[in-house]
Design an enzyme around this catalytic site. Structure first.
Site, PDB file in Angstrom:
ATOM      1  N   GLU A  45      44.523 -14.892  31.616  1.00 39.02           N
ATOM      2  CA  GLU A  45      44.651 -15.398  30.253  1.00 39.02           C
ATOM      3  C   GLU A  45      43.472 -16.314  29.895  1.00 39.02           C
ATOM      4  O   GLU A  45      43.089 -17.178  30.676  1.00 39.02           O
ATOM      5  CB  GLU A  45      45.976 -16.155  30.124  1.00 39.02           C
ATOM      6  CG  GLU A  45      46.332 -16.599  28.730  1.00 39.02           C
ATOM      7  CD  GLU A  45      47.736 -17.202  28.652  1.00 39.02           C
ATOM      8  OE1 GLU A  45      48.207 -17.440  27.531  1.00 39.02           O
ATOM      9  OE2 GLU A  45      48.351 -17.429  29.715  1.00 39.02           O
ATOM     10  N   LYS A 114      48.755 -13.085  21.252  1.00 36.49           N
ATOM     11  CA  LYS A 114      49.953 -13.475  21.997  1.00 36.49           C
ATOM     12  C   LYS A 114      51.097 -13.741  21.028  1.00 36.49           C
ATOM     13  O   LYS A 114      50.928 -14.397  20.001  1.00 36.49           O
ATOM     14  CB  LYS A 114      49.658 -14.723  22.834  1.00 36.49           C
ATOM     15  CG  LYS A 114      50.730 -15.069  23.853  1.00 36.49           C
ATOM     16  CD  LYS A 114      50.250 -16.190  24.779  1.00 36.49           C
ATOM     17  CE  LYS A 114      51.278 -16.519  25.855  1.00 36.49           C
ATOM     18  NZ  LYS A 114      50.795 -17.585  26.774  1.00 36.49           N
ATOM     19  N   CYS A 175      51.289 -13.517  29.618  1.00 37.01           N
ATOM     20  CA  CYS A 175      51.936 -14.619  30.345  1.00 37.01           C
ATOM     21  C   CYS A 175      53.375 -14.880  29.893  1.00 37.01           C
ATOM     22  O   CYS A 175      54.301 -14.205  30.314  1.00 37.01           O
ATOM     23  CB  CYS A 175      51.086 -15.888  30.230  1.00 37.01           C
ATOM     24  SG  CYS A 175      51.484 -17.130  31.502  1.00 37.01           S
ATOM     25  N   SER A 357      47.380 -45.760  55.870  1.00 39.39           N
ATOM     26  CA  SER A 357      48.243 -46.860  56.302  1.00 39.39           C
ATOM     27  C   SER A 357      49.006 -46.559  57.585  1.00 39.39           C
ATOM     28  O   SER A 357      49.614 -47.459  58.157  1.00 39.39           O
ATOM     29  CB  SER A 357      49.255 -47.177  55.192  1.00 39.39           C
ATOM     30  OG  SER A 357      50.187 -46.103  55.059  1.00 39.39           O
ATOM     31  N   GLY A 358      49.020 -45.282  57.988  1.00 35.94           N
ATOM     32  CA  GLY A 358      49.822 -44.920  59.151  1.00 35.94           C
ATOM     33  C   GLY A 358      51.226 -44.477  58.803  1.00 35.94           C
ATOM     34  O   GLY A 358      52.036 -44.200  59.692  1.00 35.94           O
ATOM     35  N   ASP A 361      53.175 -40.899  53.758  1.00 35.07           N
ATOM     36  CA  ASP A 361      52.463 -40.492  52.549  1.00 35.07           C
ATOM     37  C   ASP A 361      50.961 -40.378  52.779  1.00 35.07           C
ATOM     38  O   ASP A 361      50.348 -39.337  52.491  1.00 35.07           O
ATOM     39  CB  ASP A 361      52.756 -41.481  51.415  1.00 35.07           C
ATOM     40  CG  ASP A 361      54.214 -41.452  50.991  1.00 35.07           C
ATOM     41  OD1 ASP A 361      54.868 -40.419  51.196  1.00 35.07           O
ATOM     42  OD2 ASP A 361      54.696 -42.460  50.453  1.00 35.07           O
ATOM     43  N   SER A 362      50.341 -41.453  53.254  1.00 35.71           N
ATOM     44  CA  SER A 362      48.888 -41.399  53.452  1.00 35.71           C
ATOM     45  C   SER A 362      48.516 -40.405  54.553  1.00 35.71           C
ATOM     46  O   SER A 362      47.481 -39.735  54.477  1.00 35.71           O
ATOM     47  CB  SER A 362      48.337 -42.786  53.765  1.00 35.71           C
ATOM     48  OG  SER A 362      48.872 -43.290  54.966  1.00 35.71           O
TER      49      SER A 362
END
Length: 707
Positions: A45, A114, A175, A357-358, A361-362
């Site tokens: 598209e 479209k 689409c 940070s350990g 997440d990080s």
């Protein structure tokens, strides 16, 4: 008589307003399609200008440059003797439409606008385009003179029509039209259209691929036919990642599957199919044949061209295949990694800086970068010259060829552990060990000096010095002390992103990666403008429970054994003082809710469109075995209080990879106020009244049982 047709579809990594690059990729896809024997080529598209132009669609320049690219395509020898189906914006009678332009041998056959625009979630097509609302209606369109000079056509057909070639009939969907309750392919199929095409710009969301595949296969299961889908791929310049998955289906079965995640800018998929298989499939569907006998016919554009060859008896056809889906953990590993790669190479930066940070997440963000390096090494080993060229530009070394992901990671990823007096040795060790395993350039920074300098300024002005709660301070003091640490980390992250390469005698700068997950963003469990503020965030649309599963996936598949200690450690911000060297601050205790609960709140709030009262009504049945109605009420109230208090933070969320349909991202996707009456007095009163009714019923029921 010819009966076997070869059709081509593609996934292209187009980029908004990159007209040179987009033209090159379109031409390459057509060339590959012809090499594979295709007589029809379908693209994604709005591929000429790139799907994500947004308000640039208002500009006449975008229309002008799109037609200039179309002129180049019409004139190119590459586009001869193949029907080319390309996407671009077109202005007709001063109305802007999202269109397919279908041409053959320097002649435009049809401009098909479209008819159903995507206008929910991340999509705002109604802002820029108007849907074509006149079904089966065709008008004259007068193309610009630059096009007329090439095609020698004063006007071309514009509207809802189909192509009748010498051997078959082709109809277009765009689409969103596949996703509507009454899709055009239904009526087209009843009217004898045998090949349906769909050009898409469909983005990746975790666990979404099967929905798209099932829709395509179902489109031909009831009605017969061949369905050809193209899709954009890559980062188009925004939060979305378009995940390819070009496919071809016939009579309800997939016959060709494209890649969902890939660093290849151009992927072309072909299939050779027997038209008689469509006709015989339809022959015994009597309900379809009855409908076909009374259908309102489509306008047919006659095309003196065949998709098949006369002598095709010995040509092999494509057989049905089983679609291979990625697990959610694989999707996290591949999707954000490809998105990061596009962002890195197109921004022309020297790599990433990640505050590590350990924690989960990080560490997840680090693993996504490591996965990116893996994909890059695979692509280079498989001979992808464009990826190799991009790598060399990023690392500023024309002779460099990446061999191992750890080696490449050392070149493009700088990780830093920013310690304070409240940081534990355990998190420091976890960050260092993971950095060693993935090969990142790792640095340790102590922020205590900067934090104390800030507080000395405050003390000099006010004569007062705040204390942590454990030292007798108030909640206000405690929060302020935590926030300063978090914001100092953001300042230092950007400082080192700008200058760490310079300090090592290398050119360029780094993109700062954010590490807030979607659940923490929803709850507002982060400091505004802290180290969650970054340039981009690869995990910002992923929930905590999925990230934990992803960490386990990385242990099993990437053999990153240091992650075992990460996944087993309780989440903590480490912003309050340690007790005998041990962490006492835990995220779920601070939030007053679990990450699993947050995921449920997020889905109900966004996907189920639930306000406080409706959320309570749904949860008293969902959680009836684990919570009393009064406990459910308390949880719902607490969530909405915290959500509304922190809603302003969601207006400044770092641009994140969009992977969850309950993301609170304020940019286009989650449009809600950011100043609330946090008492929610009317709503909470309705909940309390309902709790009282439920409890009264329970008491009366018990009394009746005793009696």
């Amino acid at each position: 008589m010819g009966r076997k047709v070869t059709v081509a579809t593609c996934a292209l990594n187009q980029w908004a307003l990159d007209f040179d690059g987009n033209l090159e990729r379109i031409l390459r896809s057509i060339e590959i399609a012809k090499q594979k024997g295709a007589r029809y080529r379908l693209g994604p598209e709005l591929e000429i200008c790139g799907y994500g132009c947004s308000d640039h669609y208002y500009e006449s320049d975008t229309l002008l440059h799109s037609f200039q690219v179309l002129a180049k395509l019409l004139e190119s020898p590459v586009t001869q003797d193949i029907i080319c189906d390309v996407g671009m914006p077109v202005m007709h009678r001063n109305v802007r439409y999202n269109c397919r332009v279908i041409f053959l041998n320097k002649k435009i056959l049809l401009i098909r606008p479209k008819m159903a625009l995507a206008n929910t979630g991340n999509y705002r097509e109604m802002r820029w385009f108007t849907p074509w609302s006149r079904s089966r209606h065709v008008e004259e369109y007068f193309p610009p003179r630059m096009i007329q000079e090439i095609t020698v056509q004063e006007s071309v057909p514009f509207g809802d029509a189909v192509l009748a070639t010498l051997d078959t009939c082709i109809g277009s969907e765009i689409c969103e039209e596949l996703w509507t309750p009454v899709s055009p392919h239904i009526e087209m199929g009843i009217d004898g259209v045998e090949i349906f095409t769909n050009s898409s710009a469909s983005h990746h969301v975790l666990r979404k691929a099967n929905t798209r595949v099932e829709l395509v296969n179902f489109a031909t299961a009831k009605n017969g036919g061949i369905y050809v889908m193209a899709n954009q791929k890559g980062c188009d310049g925004d939060r979305l990642y378009y995940d390819g998955c070009a496919m071809i289906s016939m009579n309800g079965d997939t016959v060709a599957q494209g890649l969902q995640f890939s660093l290849d800018d151009v992927e072309v998929l072909t299939a050779t199919l027997d038209l008689e298989d469509v006709r015989s499939y339809r022959a015994e569907i009597s309900s379809r044949n009855l409908a076909g006998s009374r259908v309102t016919p489509y306008h047919r554009i006659k095309v003196n061209f065949a998709l098949s060859c006369f002598d095709d008896v010995c040509t092999p056809v494509s057989e049905p295949i089983q679609w291979r889906y990625h697990s959610p953990e694989e999707e996290i590993s591949l999707g954000p990694a490809c998105w990061l790669w596009d962002y890195l190479r197109r921004s022309k930066q020297g790599g990433f800086l990640l505050p590590l940070s350990g924690g989960v997440d990080s560490s997840s963000a680090a693993c996504v970068v490591y996965s990116m390096c893996l994909q890059v090494c695979y692509a280079v080993q498989n001979g992808n010259q464009s990826v190799l060229d991009d790598v060399r530009k990023i690392v500023n070394d024309e002779a460099y060829t990446p061999k191992e992901p750890q080696e490449l990671c050392g070149r493009v990823l700088t990780t830093c552990y920013m310690a304070s007096e409240n940081s534990s040795q355990e998190t420091c060790n976890r960050a260092r060990c993971l950095a060693e395993e993935i090969g990142s350039y790792h640095i340790n920074i102590n922020i205590d000096g900067a934090v104390k300098a800030v507080w000395s300024i405050f003390n000099a002005v006010t004569g007062r010095l705040p204390q942590y709660k454990v030292h007798g301070g108030s909640a206000t003091e405690n929060m302020a002390l935590q926030n300063v640490q978090a914001r100092i980390r953001m300042v230092l992250a950007y400082l080192f992103a700008q200058l760490s390469l310079w300090s090592r005698g290398m050119p360029g700068g780094l993109l700062v990666l954010g590490t807030s997950n979607v659940d923490e963003s929803l709850r507002g469990y982060f400091t505004k403008y802290d180290c969650s503020s970054a340039d981009i965030n690869p995990i910002g649309g992923i929930r905590k429970t999925d990230l934990i599963s992803f960490i386990q996936y990385c242990i099993d598949n990437f053999h990153l054994t240091s992650l075992r200690s990460v996944v087993s450690a309780p989440p903590t911000a480490e912003l309050e003082p340690l007790k005998k060297g041990e962490v006492t601050q835990l995220d779920e205790e601070d939030m007053g809710m679990t990450y699993a609960e947050l995921s449920v709140y997020g889905k109900l709030r966004k996907i189920a469109k639930s306000g406080p009262y409706t959320m309570f009504c749904k949860l008293i049945t969902m959680w009836k075995d684990i919570c009393t109605p009064r406990e459910v009420a308390s949880k719902v109230k607490h969530f909405f209080r915290m959500y509304s208090i922190n809603r302003h933070k969601m207006t400044i969320l770092t641009p994140s990879y969009h992977a969850a349909d309950y993301s609170p991202d304020d940019n286009r996707f989650d449009l809600r106020p950011f100043l609330y009456n946090t008492a929610w007095s009317w709503q909470f009163r309705c909940i309390d009244e309902q709790v009282s009714k439920v409890e009264s019923k329970e008491v009366n029921s018990k009394l009746e049982d005793v009696a």
